[in-house]
Design a protein around this motif. Structure first.
Motif, PDB file in Angstrom:
ATOM      1  N   VAL A 293       0.857  -1.183   0.000  1.00  0.00           N
ATOM      2  CA  VAL A 293       0.000   0.000   0.000  1.00  0.00           C
ATOM      3  C   VAL A 293       0.896   1.236   0.000  1.00  0.00           C
ATOM      4  O   VAL A 293       1.906   1.291   0.707  1.00  0.00           O
ATOM      5  N   LYS A 294       0.534   2.215  -0.802  1.00  0.00           N
ATOM      6  CA  LYS A 294       1.361   3.406  -0.953  1.00  0.00           C
ATOM      7  C   LYS A 294       1.692   4.049   0.398  1.00  0.00           C
ATOM      8  O   LYS A 294       0.809   4.228   1.237  1.00  0.00           O
ATOM      9  N   ASN A 295       2.969   4.349   0.583  1.00  0.00           N
ATOM     10  CA  ASN A 295       3.460   5.054   1.777  1.00  0.00           C
ATOM     11  C   ASN A 295       3.094   4.334   3.073  1.00  0.00           C
ATOM     12  O   ASN A 295       2.879   4.959   4.108  1.00  0.00           O
ATOM     13  N   GLY A 296       3.023   2.993   2.982  1.00  0.00           N
ATOM     14  CA  GLY A 296       2.740   2.209   4.177  1.00  0.00           C
ATOM     15  C   GLY A 296       1.385   2.467   4.796  1.00  0.00           C
ATOM     16  O   GLY A 296       1.157   2.215   5.981  1.00  0.00           O
ATOM     17  N   GLY A 297       0.432   2.962   3.978  1.00  0.00           N
ATOM     18  CA  GLY A 297      -0.916   3.221   4.479  1.00  0.00           C
ATOM     19  C   GLY A 297      -1.093   4.587   5.117  1.00  0.00           C
ATOM     20  O   GLY A 297      -2.193   4.919   5.568  1.00  0.00           O
ATOM     21  N   ARG A 298      -0.051   5.371   5.134  1.00  0.00           N
ATOM     22  CA  ARG A 298      -0.149   6.757   5.618  1.00  0.00           C
ATOM     23  C   ARG A 298      -0.252   7.648   4.391  1.00  0.00           C
ATOM     24  O   ARG A 298       0.696   7.804   3.630  1.00  0.00           O
ATOM     25  N   PHE A 299      -1.442   8.203   4.161  1.00  0.00           N
ATOM     26  CA  PHE A 299      -1.722   8.929   2.934  1.00  0.00           C
ATOM     27  C   PHE A 299      -1.311  10.394   3.064  1.00  0.00           C
ATOM     28  O   PHE A 299      -2.036  11.209   3.633  1.00  0.00           O
ATOM     29  N   GLU A 300      -0.143  10.713   2.552  1.00  0.00           N
ATOM     30  CA  GLU A 300       0.372  12.079   2.599  1.00  0.00           C
ATOM     31  C   GLU A 300      -0.120  12.914   1.421  1.00  0.00           C
ATOM     32  O   GLU A 300      -0.196  14.138   1.518  1.00  0.00           O
ATOM     33  N   THR A 301      -0.406  12.255   0.294  1.00  0.00           N
ATOM     34  CA  THR A 301      -0.867  12.959  -0.909  1.00  0.00           C
ATOM     35  C   THR A 301      -2.105  12.268  -1.455  1.00  0.00           C
ATOM     36  O   THR A 301      -2.359  11.089  -1.175  1.00  0.00           O
ATOM     37  N   THR A 302      -2.862  13.013  -2.256  1.00  0.00           N
ATOM     38  CA  THR A 302      -4.046  12.408  -2.871  1.00  0.00           C
ATOM     39  C   THR A 302      -3.647  11.270  -3.810  1.00  0.00           C
ATOM     40  O   THR A 302      -4.397  10.309  -3.984  1.00  0.00           O
ATOM     41  N   ASP A 303      -2.460  11.368  -4.394  1.00  0.00           N
ATOM     42  CA  ASP A 303      -1.991  10.281  -5.262  1.00  0.00           C
ATOM     43  C   ASP A 303      -1.842   8.987  -4.487  1.00  0.00           C
ATOM     44  O   ASP A 303      -2.149   7.905  -4.998  1.00  0.00           O
ATOM     45  N   HIS A 304      -1.363   9.057  -3.249  1.00  0.00           N
ATOM     46  CA  HIS A 304      -1.259   7.864  -2.405  1.00  0.00           C
ATOM     47  C   HIS A 304      -2.622   7.189  -2.272  1.00  0.00           C
ATOM     48  O   HIS A 304      -2.749   5.965  -2.370  1.00  0.00           O
ATOM     49  N   LEU A 305      -3.656   7.989  -2.044  1.00  0.00           N
ATOM     50  CA  LEU A 305      -4.992   7.438  -1.853  1.00  0.00           C
ATOM     51  C   LEU A 305      -5.564   6.890  -3.161  1.00  0.00           C
ATOM     52  O   LEU A 305      -6.151   5.805  -3.183  1.00  0.00           O
ATOM     53  N   VAL A 306      -5.373   7.620  -4.242  1.00  0.00           N
ATOM     54  CA  VAL A 306      -5.871   7.174  -5.555  1.00  0.00           C
ATOM     55  C   VAL A 306      -5.244   5.840  -5.932  1.00  0.00           C
ATOM     56  O   VAL A 306      -5.936   4.926  -6.406  1.00  0.00           O
ATOM     57  N   MET A 307      -3.945   5.701  -5.701  1.00  0.00           N
ATOM     58  CA  MET A 307      -3.242   4.474  -6.078  1.00  0.00           C
ATOM     59  C   MET A 307      -3.536   3.314  -5.140  1.00  0.00           C
ATOM     60  O   MET A 307      -3.113   2.182  -5.388  1.00  0.00           O
ATOM     61  N   THR A 308      -4.268   3.583  -4.067  1.00  0.00           N
ATOM     62  CA  THR A 308      -4.753   2.514  -3.192  1.00  0.00           C
ATOM     63  C   THR A 308      -6.186   2.147  -3.532  1.00  0.00           C
ATOM     64  O   THR A 308      -6.530   0.961  -3.641  1.00  0.00           O
ATOM     65  N   LEU A 309      -7.024   3.142  -3.730  1.00  0.00           N
ATOM     66  CA  LEU A 309      -8.435   2.884  -4.018  1.00  0.00           C
ATOM     67  C   LEU A 309      -8.644   2.266  -5.407  1.00  0.00           C
ATOM     68  O   LEU A 309      -9.511   1.403  -5.582  1.00  0.00           O
ATOM     69  N   THR A 310      -7.858   2.689  -6.379  1.00  0.00           N
ATOM     70  CA  THR A 310      -8.061   2.212  -7.750  1.00  0.00           C
ATOM     71  C   THR A 310      -7.917   0.692  -7.868  1.00  0.00           C
ATOM     72  O   THR A 310      -8.829   0.028  -8.386  1.00  0.00           O
ATOM     73  N   PRO A 311      -6.809   0.087  -7.406  1.00  0.00           N
ATOM     74  CA  PRO A 311      -6.720  -1.375  -7.530  1.00  0.00           C
ATOM     75  C   PRO A 311      -7.735  -2.123  -6.681  1.00  0.00           C
ATOM     76  O   PRO A 311      -8.105  -3.255  -7.018  1.00  0.00           O
ATOM     77  N   ILE A 312      -8.216  -1.521  -5.592  1.00  0.00           N
ATOM     78  CA  ILE A 312      -9.255  -2.170  -4.788  1.00  0.00           C
ATOM     79  C   ILE A 312     -10.554  -2.264  -5.587  1.00  0.00           C
ATOM     80  O   ILE A 312     -11.179  -3.333  -5.679  1.00  0.00           O
ATOM     81  N   ILE A 313     -10.977  -1.156  -6.180  1.00  0.00           N
ATOM     82  CA  ILE A 313     -12.208  -1.163  -6.986  1.00  0.00           C
ATOM     83  C   ILE A 313     -12.031  -2.051  -8.207  1.00  0.00           C
ATOM     84  O   ILE A 313     -12.940  -2.804  -8.586  1.00  0.00           O
ATOM     85  N   TYR A 314     -10.845  -2.007  -8.821  1.00  0.00           N
ATOM     86  CA  TYR A 314     -10.560  -2.872  -9.973  1.00  0.00           C
ATOM     87  C   TYR A 314     -10.678  -4.348  -9.581  1.00  0.00           C
ATOM     88  O   TYR A 314     -11.294  -5.147 -10.291  1.00  0.00           O
TER      89      TYR A 314
END
Length: 441
Positions: A293-314
């Motif tokens: 998970v991007k940045n070890g699950g600590r979302f510092e940027t919106t990109d971190h969150l997008v790159m976590t949510l996208t593969p989950i929905i996929y």
């Protein structure tokens, strides 16, 4: 135990109630076997071959007749050799002492007609006189038996990992974390909720990583098959899935940046930060145990969150559709994609009779049970991707983002329709109209 008299005796089990599975139209067909690696249930295993593993007893002399005049090194240089290594199954316990699970290598050649064909199969990891490399030039039923034992291993990997672990079980852990950490009114709960709708009713992370395996472009790149110049016009799952992955990413990015206008607002959202912490927490400590998970699950940027949510929905939608909805069409024919094999894998390359093949496949009772199960598992949810049963989106800008996503999916459907005019056979399994939102079965 029912005795099969001949191949037609097996085909007679297909009544109008079930229908004849698509796999039953092929018998000992190398092109169909190659296509299974690219457009079937388990099409995320094949990798570009850059070297022959030491344990795989393939030599230049063995495969030269199948390389259209090329040397093996030239075929590797021109990205024409592909490999699957199922070492992970070595030592895997079988259902009973009489059942055998192979852990094979398979080598494939992408020919000048843009067709992927198997050219070598070794059923166990350690090469030796009792573990030969089987070839298309072997006696026909010997080669067929080797392909069937390979496909049994492929089916084992598919059901245990591709299907069950990487979609059902992994997403169940994330679903639990979502319900624990995000309130129903939280925008990210609203985004994820339609994709988790039925998962709890139907249901230790290993090498799998969200970043390397769950993120489609990264997974394809890791296997050397991301570029369109590789397996051109043949890797239909890749080509269609990339359109869908990009559409989901675009949808998620617009949605996330609507609710988090800057990175500070994301960093200060305790709910989403707690959610990130739980999905990466080890299973022993009560988390989902998701790696990568991007940045070890600590979302510092919106990109971190997008790159976590996208593969989950996929994974909940497209990924599960790939792994699930062809099950009857593939597993329904015991010669095509065996789910059960009796006897032992061949240890020599001598002549094999059709009687041996018939004794190796599932019995009639086993086949009918398998047909019933896979027919049920192949039933699709009526709500297709982007079409939610209940309107969870009430924020007008979010509704507009969803509508743009729905239009993008319609456009992708038109693109796939155009592609299918040139495909033989057509590949409809990732048409947006056939993909449910969630893991509903």
């Amino acid at each position: 135990m029912t005795v099969w008299h001949d191949v037609d005796d097996v085909k007679a089990v297909y009544t109008p109630i079930f229908g004849k599975p698509q796999g039953a139209d092929k018998f000992n067909d190398d092109l169909a076997f190659g296509r299974q690696r690219l457009a079937s249930l388990n099409s995320s295993l094949i990798s570009l071959c850059t070297t022959i593993p030491e344990k795989f007893g393939v030599t230049e002399e063995l495969i030269k007749p199948f390389l259209e005049g090329m040397t093996m090194s030239k075929a590797i240089e021109e990205n024409k050799l592909f490999i699957i290594d199922l070492e992970i199954l070595e030592g895997c316990p079988a259902k009973t002492e009489t059942h055998v699970i192979t852990c094979p290598f398979a080598l494939f050649y992408f020919n000048n007609d843009h067709q992927l064909k198997p050219i070598a199969i070794q059923l166990f990891q350690q090469k030796g006189p009792d573990n030969p490399v089987f070839l298309p030039s072997d006696p026909p039923y010997t080669w067929l038996l080797a392909k069937m034992w390979y496909n049994l291993a492929d089916a084992t990997y598919h059901q245990a990992l591709t299907h069950l672990n990487f979609t059902h079980l992994m997403m169940e852990g994330i679903c639990v974390a979502t319900n624990r950490q995000l309130s129903p009114s939280h925008p990210m709960f609203i985004l994820l909720h339609p994709h988790f709708k039925y998962i709890m009713a139907v249901n230790a992370m290993d090498f799998w990583s969200l970043e390397d395996y769950g993120t489609l472009p990264a997974d394809l790149k890791r296997r050397g098959v991301l570029e369109q110049s590789v397996l051109t016009d043949a890797y239909q799952m890749r080509d269609d899935a990339l359109l869908l992955y990009d559409a989901i990413k675009n949808y998620v990015q617009k949605y996330v940046t609507h609710y988090y206008e800057n990175d500070s607002s994301l960093q200060e959202d305790n709910e989403i930060q707690d959610w990130g912490a739980e999905i990466v927490m080890s299973v022993d400590d009560g988390g989902a145990g998701v790696k990568g998970v991007k940045n070890g699950g600590r979302f510092e940027t919106t990109d971190h969150l997008v790159m976590t949510l996208t593969p989950i929905i996929y994974a909940c939608s497209v990924g599960h559709a790939v792994a699930n909805y062809q099950q009857y069409e593939e597993y329904g024919d015991p010669f095509n994609y065996p789910f059960i094999m009796h006897g032992v894998p061949p240890k020599e390359k001598g002549e094999v009779s059709i009687e041996t093949i018939l004794q190796s496949i599932a019995t009639k009772d086993e086949l009918l049970k398998l047909m019933a199960i896979t027919k049920l598992l192949s039933e699709k949810d009526k709500q297709k991707l982007g079409d939610f049963e209940e309107l969870t989106f009430t924020d007008p800008p979010a509704i507009q983002i969803l509508e743009e996503f729905q239009q993008n999916l319609r456009d992708i459907g038109k693109t796939i329709d155009e592609r299918n005019k040139l495909r033989e056979p057509a590949y409809d399994w990732l048409h947006p109209r056939t993909i449910p939102n969630s893991i509903s079965i």
